[in-house]
Scaffold this active site. Sequence first.
Site, PDB file in Angstrom:
ATOM      1  N   THR A   1     100.942   5.148  30.855  1.00 50.31           N
ATOM      2  CA  THR A   1      99.620   5.465  30.315  1.00 50.31           C
ATOM      3  C   THR A   1      98.722   4.274  30.592  1.00 50.31           C
ATOM      4  OG1 THR A   1      99.747   4.412  28.169  1.00 50.31           O
ATOM      5  CG2 THR A   1     100.810   6.544  28.371  1.00 50.31           C
TER       6      THR A   1
ATOM      7  N   GLU B   1     102.655   8.945  24.008  1.00 52.45           N
ATOM      8  CA  GLU B   1     103.771   8.302  23.311  1.00 52.45           C
ATOM      9  C   GLU B   1     104.611   9.295  22.519  1.00 52.45           C
ATOM     10  OE1 GLU B   1     100.765   7.248  23.610  1.00 52.45           O
ATOM     11  OE2 GLU B   1     100.698   5.077  23.945  1.00 52.45           O
TER      12      GLU B   1
ATOM     13  N   LYS C   1      80.476   0.963  14.769  1.00 53.01           N
ATOM     14  CA  LYS C   1      80.244   0.179  13.554  1.00 53.01           C
ATOM     15  C   LYS C   1      78.748  -0.152  13.454  1.00 53.01           C
ATOM     16  CE  LYS C   1      84.585  -0.872  14.860  1.00 53.01           C
ATOM     17  NZ  LYS C   1      84.909  -0.916  16.272  1.00 53.01           N
TER      18      LYS C   1
ATOM     19  N   TRP D   1      81.078   2.594   9.255  1.00 47.50           N
ATOM     20  CA  TRP D   1      81.786   3.178  10.400  1.00 47.50           C
ATOM     21  C   TRP D   1      81.333   4.620  10.593  1.00 47.50           C
ATOM     22  CZ3 TRP D   1      87.354   1.449  11.625  1.00 47.50           C
ATOM     23  CH2 TRP D   1      87.440   0.069  11.514  1.00 47.50           C
TER      24      TRP D   1
HETATM   25  P1  AMP Z   1      96.965  10.625  25.933  1.00 45.81           P
HETATM   26  O1  AMP Z   1      97.993   9.659  25.559  1.00 45.81           O
HETATM   27  O2  AMP Z   1      96.201  10.277  27.163  1.00 45.81           O
HETATM   28  O3  AMP Z   1      97.495  12.019  25.984  1.00 45.81           O
HETATM   29  O4  AMP Z   1      95.862  10.626  24.775  1.00 45.81           O
HETATM   30  C1  AMP Z   1      96.208  10.846  23.441  1.00 45.81           C
HETATM   31  C2  AMP Z   1      94.979  10.750  22.585  1.00 45.81           C
HETATM   32  O5  AMP Z   1      94.131  11.889  22.815  1.00 45.81           O
HETATM   33  C3  AMP Z   1      95.270  10.801  21.110  1.00 45.81           C
HETATM   34  O6  AMP Z   1      95.690   9.556  20.608  1.00 45.81           O
HETATM   35  C4  AMP Z   1      93.926  11.229  20.548  1.00 45.81           C
HETATM   36  O7  AMP Z   1      93.023  10.138  20.466  1.00 45.81           O
HETATM   37  C5  AMP Z   1      93.423  12.175  21.617  1.00 45.81           C
HETATM   38  N1  AMP Z   1      93.696  13.556  21.202  1.00 45.81           N
HETATM   39  C6  AMP Z   1      94.701  14.351  21.583  1.00 45.81           C
HETATM   40  N2  AMP Z   1      94.616  15.563  20.978  1.00 45.81           N
HETATM   41  C7  AMP Z   1      93.512  15.510  20.189  1.00 45.81           C
HETATM   42  C8  AMP Z   1      92.878  16.421  19.277  1.00 45.81           C
HETATM   43  N3  AMP Z   1      93.337  17.652  19.085  1.00 45.81           N
HETATM   44  N4  AMP Z   1      91.765  16.007  18.628  1.00 45.81           N
HETATM   45  C9  AMP Z   1      91.271  14.770  18.821  1.00 45.81           C
HETATM   46  N5  AMP Z   1      91.815  13.868  19.658  1.00 45.81           N
HETATM   47  C10 AMP Z   1      92.926  14.228  20.323  1.00 45.81           C
END
Ligand code: AMP
Length: 560
Positions: free
Chosen positions: A187, A334, A444, A449
């Site tokens: 990632t 993760e 911020k 926030w």
């Molecule tokens: P990735 O590791 O690239 O798949 O990104 C994961 C991140 O995507 C998560 O930690 C969230 O910040 C965001 N994410 C995934 N699903 C959602 C969701 N349903 N609503 C808001 N954010 C999401």
Amino acid sequence: MDSPFLVTTPRPGSALLIRDLLHRVRAWAPQQTVTYRNLLTLTYAEVLDRIDRLGGWLRDLGVVPGDRIGVMDWDSHRYLELYFAVPMSGAALHTVNVRLTPEQIAWTIRHAGDSVLFVHPDFLPLLAACREHLGSVRRIIVMPDGGAPVPAGFKADAEYETGLAAARPIGAWPSFSEDAVATLFYTTGTTGDPKGVYFSHRQIVLHTLGAGLALAVQDDPFAFRASDVYLPLTPMFHVHAWGLPYLATMLGMKQVYPGKYEPALLLELLERHAITFSHCVPTILQMLLHHPASGTVDWHRLKLVIGGAALPPGLARHAQERGIRILGGYGMSETCPIIAVAHVKPEDADADAETRFGIVTRTGFPVPLVEAVALDPLGRRLPPGRNNVGELALRAPWLTAGYLGNEEGTERLWRDGWLHTGDIAYIDTEGYIRITDRLKDVIKIGGEWISSLELEAALGRHPGVREVAVVGVPDAKWDERPHAEVVLRDEARGTVTARDLQHHLHACIEDGSIHKRAILTGIALVGALPKTSVGKIDKKGLRERLAVENAPKGNDRRPN
Ligand code: AMP
């Protein structure tokens, strides 16, 4: 021998291994099909034979348990075969993120220690450019579509179809622990080198069962059924396309793999194969619905899980109006990735359509075996309720053990025995997870926030807005203030102005749907938003660009 009450040696056959996902399909659906673009259709009987041959070939290539094998391909039947054969050989499947820069790709291949690479010819120029930096790679096997000749100018060690045809089926797959690493990918964080996350056989099997149970058990219009026709719309290099190719194969479903994502072809495949189940990030849905050929698809048959980023309310509404049954989902690299799906509880099944729409567009309800909590800054568990916002933390059998070779990152990820997601959330009183923002994206303003997602949702409610991203930019008086980049719908171009959107924000402040400090939002109309390697809106890239644009002129300092 162990007493049955005190078992220290695993019983033979008791390990949860990826090869066990294939037992059922052999007899259940040998004639069901797996299709690749408009190029090829195989039966499961053929796919399983090819997996056995691939196993025999990997063994003859000297691949042994513990090795790492890299794959660079678009979404294909070959990728599916490698999803199984590589881990079944005891090696770890490194799904290389082909959207990274050549330097980053070479870095991940070196870091993983890949010994063999399976590569689609589209990526050969990229590999040729960094071949001397590929570390331990001993062999490169090319996978041209339909067994076409390898492009001139590149010497590969073998060609996929030729190698498969010549290989002997493996016969007996090797035995190893269910804790052996099965998959690995990288990632890209906000800073530093890419981070490798990895999953064991046990984790993939449990994730497949957990996701299957969550998606299939519901007696509602979103369920993943054996009769569904499945096409993934999240790349296979990214978190195993959410793990659903494993599930679809285990259940012997009809599957279609689209290769490189070309919008017109995706629409054609959706219609031609009457696809009923898929999943994607919001930007892909956005792209498909706004494509000139989107009217050629009967969207009513499609069940679509949307995750990977917050689902913009305007997009959800648009999809619903077109007839798509959308369902929110949440996960991250993760977490293998599936953590939550926004199913409607049985007691709400008879609620009116608007209430059910409100539920299915939530972040999601934790799937079986997942424990999700919001933690306060001292690591204490917060009770449910929208005023109890904290960092979302998780426990589940399928969360990555850590970042490969990165102890510091692993310790940070797993503080106090919880996987820290970096997402700000609360658990609502019904038990659904509600993400309010990403820790890094929150703005911020003068000590308060403000959620960037909340501002995006407000702007997205304007009928002229197609896509929007809001980030914080430095401000001498307020620390940060919001900056919005907005892509208008085609029909709104030339008529809707940034001033109109400011008025719209004022109205949202007045009706109490957003914070009063949103008044400070700067708005720019743009042609497109930057996207990440997996197609999400790239807020980090946006922040970096704005920092460069706003840097004092005549000053050599550059942002880090
Ligand atoms: P990735 O590791 O690239 O798949 O990104 C994961 C991140 O995507 C998560 O930690 C969230 O910040 C965001 N994410 C995934 N699903 C959602 C969701 N349903 N609503 C808001 N954010 C999401």
